[in-house]
Scaffold this motif. Structure first.
Motif, PDB file in Angstrom:
ATOM      1  N   UNK A 129       0.810  -1.214   0.000  1.00 19.08           N
ATOM      2  CA  UNK A 129       0.000   0.000   0.000  1.00 19.08           C
ATOM      3  C   UNK A 129       0.841   1.261   0.000  1.00 19.08           C
ATOM      4  N   UNK A 130       1.981   1.241   0.676  1.00 20.37           N
ATOM      5  CA  UNK A 130       2.788   2.464   0.773  1.00 20.37           C
ATOM      6  C   UNK A 130       3.574   2.712  -0.507  1.00 20.37           C
ATOM      7  N   UNK A 131       3.908   1.655  -1.234  1.00 20.08           N
ATOM      8  CA  UNK A 131       4.518   1.841  -2.552  1.00 20.08           C
ATOM      9  C   UNK A 131       3.486   2.365  -3.542  1.00 20.08           C
ATOM     10  N   UNK A 132       2.258   1.871  -3.434  1.00 23.67           N
ATOM     11  CA  UNK A 132       1.184   2.387  -4.282  1.00 23.67           C
ATOM     12  C   UNK A 132       0.898   3.855  -3.960  1.00 23.67           C
ATOM     13  N   UNK A 133       0.968   4.187  -2.663  1.00 24.27           N
ATOM     14  CA  UNK A 133       0.748   5.582  -2.271  1.00 24.27           C
ATOM     15  C   UNK A 133       1.846   6.485  -2.817  1.00 24.27           C
ATOM     16  N   UNK A 134       3.069   5.976  -2.841  1.00 22.50           N
ATOM     17  CA  UNK A 134       4.185   6.769  -3.357  1.00 22.50           C
ATOM     18  C   UNK A 134       4.053   7.001  -4.864  1.00 22.50           C
ATOM     19  N   UNK A 135       3.888   5.928  -5.618  1.00 24.82           N
ATOM     20  CA  UNK A 135       3.815   6.059  -7.073  1.00 24.82           C
ATOM     21  C   UNK A 135       2.512   6.696  -7.535  1.00 24.82           C
ATOM     22  N   UNK A 136       1.500   6.694  -6.691  1.00 23.38           N
ATOM     23  CA  UNK A 136       0.229   7.300  -7.065  1.00 23.38           C
ATOM     24  C   UNK A 136       0.080   8.745  -6.651  1.00 23.38           C
ATOM     25  N   UNK A 137       1.079   9.291  -5.957  1.00 27.15           N
ATOM     26  CA  UNK A 137       1.023  10.676  -5.488  1.00 27.15           C
ATOM     27  C   UNK A 137       1.786  11.567  -6.466  1.00 27.15           C
ATOM     28  N   UNK A 138       1.117  12.483  -7.131  1.00 22.68           N
ATOM     29  CA  UNK A 138       1.820  13.349  -8.111  1.00 22.68           C
ATOM     30  C   UNK A 138       2.890  14.227  -7.466  1.00 22.68           C
ATOM     31  N   UNK A 139       2.736  14.555  -6.188  1.00 21.95           N
ATOM     32  CA  UNK A 139       3.748  15.380  -5.521  1.00 21.95           C
ATOM     33  C   UNK A 139       5.058  14.606  -5.363  1.00 21.95           C
ATOM     34  N   UNK A 140       4.960  13.329  -4.981  1.00 25.84           N
ATOM     35  CA  UNK A 140       6.161  12.513  -4.872  1.00 25.84           C
ATOM     36  C   UNK A 140       6.793  12.291  -6.244  1.00 25.84           C
ATOM     37  N   UNK A 141       5.959  12.077  -7.257  1.00 22.40           N
ATOM     38  CA  UNK A 141       6.486  11.862  -8.605  1.00 22.40           C
ATOM     39  C   UNK A 141       7.179  13.127  -9.127  1.00 22.40           C
ATOM     40  N   UNK A 142       6.616  14.293  -8.803  1.00 17.43           N
ATOM     41  CA  UNK A 142       7.257  15.550  -9.209  1.00 17.43           C
ATOM     42  C   UNK A 142       8.606  15.709  -8.515  1.00 17.43           C
ATOM     43  N   UNK A 143       8.654  15.362  -7.230  1.00 17.24           N
ATOM     44  CA  UNK A 143       9.922  15.434  -6.493  1.00 17.24           C
ATOM     45  C   UNK A 143      10.943  14.450  -7.061  1.00 17.24           C
ATOM     46  N   UNK A 144      10.466  13.259  -7.450  1.00 20.58           N
ATOM     47  CA  UNK A 144      11.365  12.265  -8.039  1.00 20.58           C
ATOM     48  C   UNK A 144      11.934  12.767  -9.363  1.00 20.58           C
ATOM     49  N   UNK A 145      11.092  13.370 -10.183  1.00 14.71           N
ATOM     50  CA  UNK A 145      11.561  13.911 -11.460  1.00 14.71           C
ATOM     51  C   UNK A 145      12.568  15.030 -11.234  1.00 14.71           C
ATOM     52  N   UNK A 201       4.393  15.411   9.523  1.00 11.28           N
ATOM     53  CA  UNK A 201       3.630  14.211   9.843  1.00 11.28           C
ATOM     54  C   UNK A 201       4.483  12.983   9.558  1.00 11.28           C
ATOM     55  N   UNK A 202       4.448  12.012  10.454  1.00 12.08           N
ATOM     56  CA  UNK A 202       5.185  10.766  10.239  1.00 12.08           C
ATOM     57  C   UNK A 202       4.346   9.881   9.324  1.00 12.08           C
ATOM     58  N   UNK A 203       4.614   9.991   8.028  1.00 10.02           N
ATOM     59  CA  UNK A 203       3.861   9.270   7.008  1.00 10.02           C
ATOM     60  C   UNK A 203       4.587   7.975   6.654  1.00 10.02           C
ATOM     61  N   UNK A 204       3.937   6.816   6.773  1.00 11.11           N
ATOM     62  CA  UNK A 204       4.614   5.555   6.444  1.00 11.11           C
ATOM     63  C   UNK A 204       5.101   5.469   5.004  1.00 11.11           C
ATOM     64  N   UNK A 205       4.600   6.343   4.134  1.00 19.20           N
ATOM     65  CA  UNK A 205       5.089   6.354   2.750  1.00 19.20           C
ATOM     66  C   UNK A 205       6.595   6.598   2.716  1.00 19.20           C
ATOM     67  N   UNK A 206       7.102   7.292   3.721  1.00 19.18           N
ATOM     68  CA  UNK A 206       8.535   7.596   3.760  1.00 19.18           C
ATOM     69  C   UNK A 206       9.356   6.316   3.817  1.00 19.18           C
ATOM     70  N   UNK A 207       8.850   5.283   4.493  1.00 17.64           N
ATOM     71  CA  UNK A 207       9.597   4.020   4.570  1.00 17.64           C
ATOM     72  C   UNK A 207       9.737   3.385   3.189  1.00 17.64           C
ATOM     73  N   UNK A 208       8.694   3.504   2.362  1.00 19.55           N
ATOM     74  CA  UNK A 208       8.775   2.975   0.999  1.00 19.55           C
ATOM     75  C   UNK A 208       9.787   3.759   0.175  1.00 19.55           C
TER      76      UNK A 208
END
Length: 263
Positions: free
Chosen positions: A46-62, A225-232
Motif C-alpha cells: 500500500x505504501x509503494x502504491x501511495x508513493x507512485x500514485x502521489x503526483x507530488x512525490x512523482x514531481x519530487x522524483x523527477x 507528519x510521520x507518514x509511512x510512505x517515507x519508509x517505501x
C-alpha cells in the motif's frame, strides 16, 4: 596478526551497527498498518502504491533525477579536468588548489550550505533551478576528483607522450586515448556524483526555494507528519544506492581497478 583481527572485528561491528536501521525500515515499508508499526502485522504494497500514485512525490522524483543527471555530468567534467591538471601539472600552489577543491568534503555541510546560500543570493540565483544545479555540482566535484585523481595517477604518462609524438593534439589524446582506458573510473565517478546529488538534503533545504527533491520532501514530511510512505521511499533509495554501488564494484573489478586484498 591480532591487530588485523581487531580491525576486522571493529569493521564488522560498524557494518552491523549501520545495517540495523535497514532491518527495521525495509520491513516497515511492506507493512499493512496505517501507522509506523514494527514488526508489521501483515505484508502489503500500500505504501509503494501511495508513493507512485502521489503526483507530488512523482514531481519530487523527477526534480531529483533531473538535477542529479545534470549536476553529475557537470561535476564529472569539472572534477575530471581538475584531477588531470593537478596530477599532471607542476605549478606553485598546487597543494592549495587541491585542498580548495576538496574543501566541501572537509567543511561541515551546514557551513557549505550557508556559504552557498549567501553566494547564490548575491548573484540572484537563490531559489532558482540553475542555482540548485550549480550547488549540487560544486558539492560533488570533490567526489569526482578523488576517483579520477587515482585513475589519472595510475595511467601511464608515456602513453600520452607517444600519442603527442605522433602528432595527436591534447584534446584528441584525452578523447581517443585516455577516456577509453579510464572509462570504468569515469563511470564510477559519475555514479558517485549522481548518488551524492540525489541524496543531498541539507544544502537543498537552504537554497531550493519552491523546488522539492525527494530527500527534501522526506525531511518536510517527517517534520509535519510521520507518514509511512517515507519508509517505501527510503527502501527504494537504499535499493538504488546498493545496486549502483554494486554495478561500480563489478565494472571496476572486471577492469582490474578493484583487486581483492588478502588480510
Amino acid at each position: 596478526m591480532m591487530a588485523k583481527r581487531l580491525l576486522a572485528a571493529a569493521g564488522i561491528f560498524g557494518l552491523v551497527f549501520l545495517m540495523v536501521p535497514l532491518l527495521i525500515v525495509v520491513p516497515m515499508s511492506f507493512s499493512s498498518a496505517k501507522a509506523l508499526t514494527f514488526p508489521p502485522p501483515s505484508l502489503s504494497l500500500r505504501w509503494y502504491e501511495a508513493f507512485f500514485g502521489d503526483p507530488r512525490w512523482m514531481a519530487a522524483m523527477w526534480t531529483s533525477t533531473f538535477i542529479a543527471v545534470v549536476s553529475s555530468f557537470g561535476s564529472l567534467l569539472l572534477g575530471g579536468f581538475a584531477a588531470y591538471g593537478l596530477r599532471r601539472g607542476s605549478f606553485a600552489g598546487r597543494d592549495w588548489a587541491e585542498g580548495n577543491f576538496m574543501s566541501p568534503l572537509i567543511v561541515p555541510t551546514i557551513i557549505v550550505a550557508i556559504a552557498l546560500y549567501l553566494s547564490l543570493a548575491k548573484v540572484g540565483l537563490l531559489g532558482s533551478f540553475i542555482g540548485l544545479v550549480a550547488a549540487h555540482t560544486v558539492l560533488n566535484v570533490p567526489l569526482v576528483m578523488m576517483v579520477m585523481g587515482v585513475a589519472v595517477r595510475g595511467f601511464d604518462l608515456r602513453i600520452e607522450q607517444v600519442a603527442w609524438s605522433l602528432g595527436a593534439s591534447w584534446s584528441y589524446t584525452v578523447v581517443k586515448v585516455m577516456l577509453p582506458n579510464l572509462a570504468p573510473s569515469v563511470f564510477a565517478a559519475w555514479i558517485f556524483a549522481f548518488i551524492g546529488s540525489f541524496d543531498e538534503v541539507i544544502v537543498t533545504s537552504f537554497i531550493a526555494g519552491r523546488y522539492d527533491t525527494v530527500p527534501k520532501k522526506m525531511f518536510t514530511e517527517l517534520i509535519l507528519e510521520v507518514n509511512p510512505t517515507i519508509t517505501a521511499v527510503a527502501t527504494l533509495l537504499i535499493a538504488f544506492t546498493v545496486l549502483a554501488l554494486a554495478a561500480v564494484a563489478v565494472i571496476l573489478g572486471r577492469s582490474g581497478k578493484l583487486k581483492p586484498t588478502l588480510v
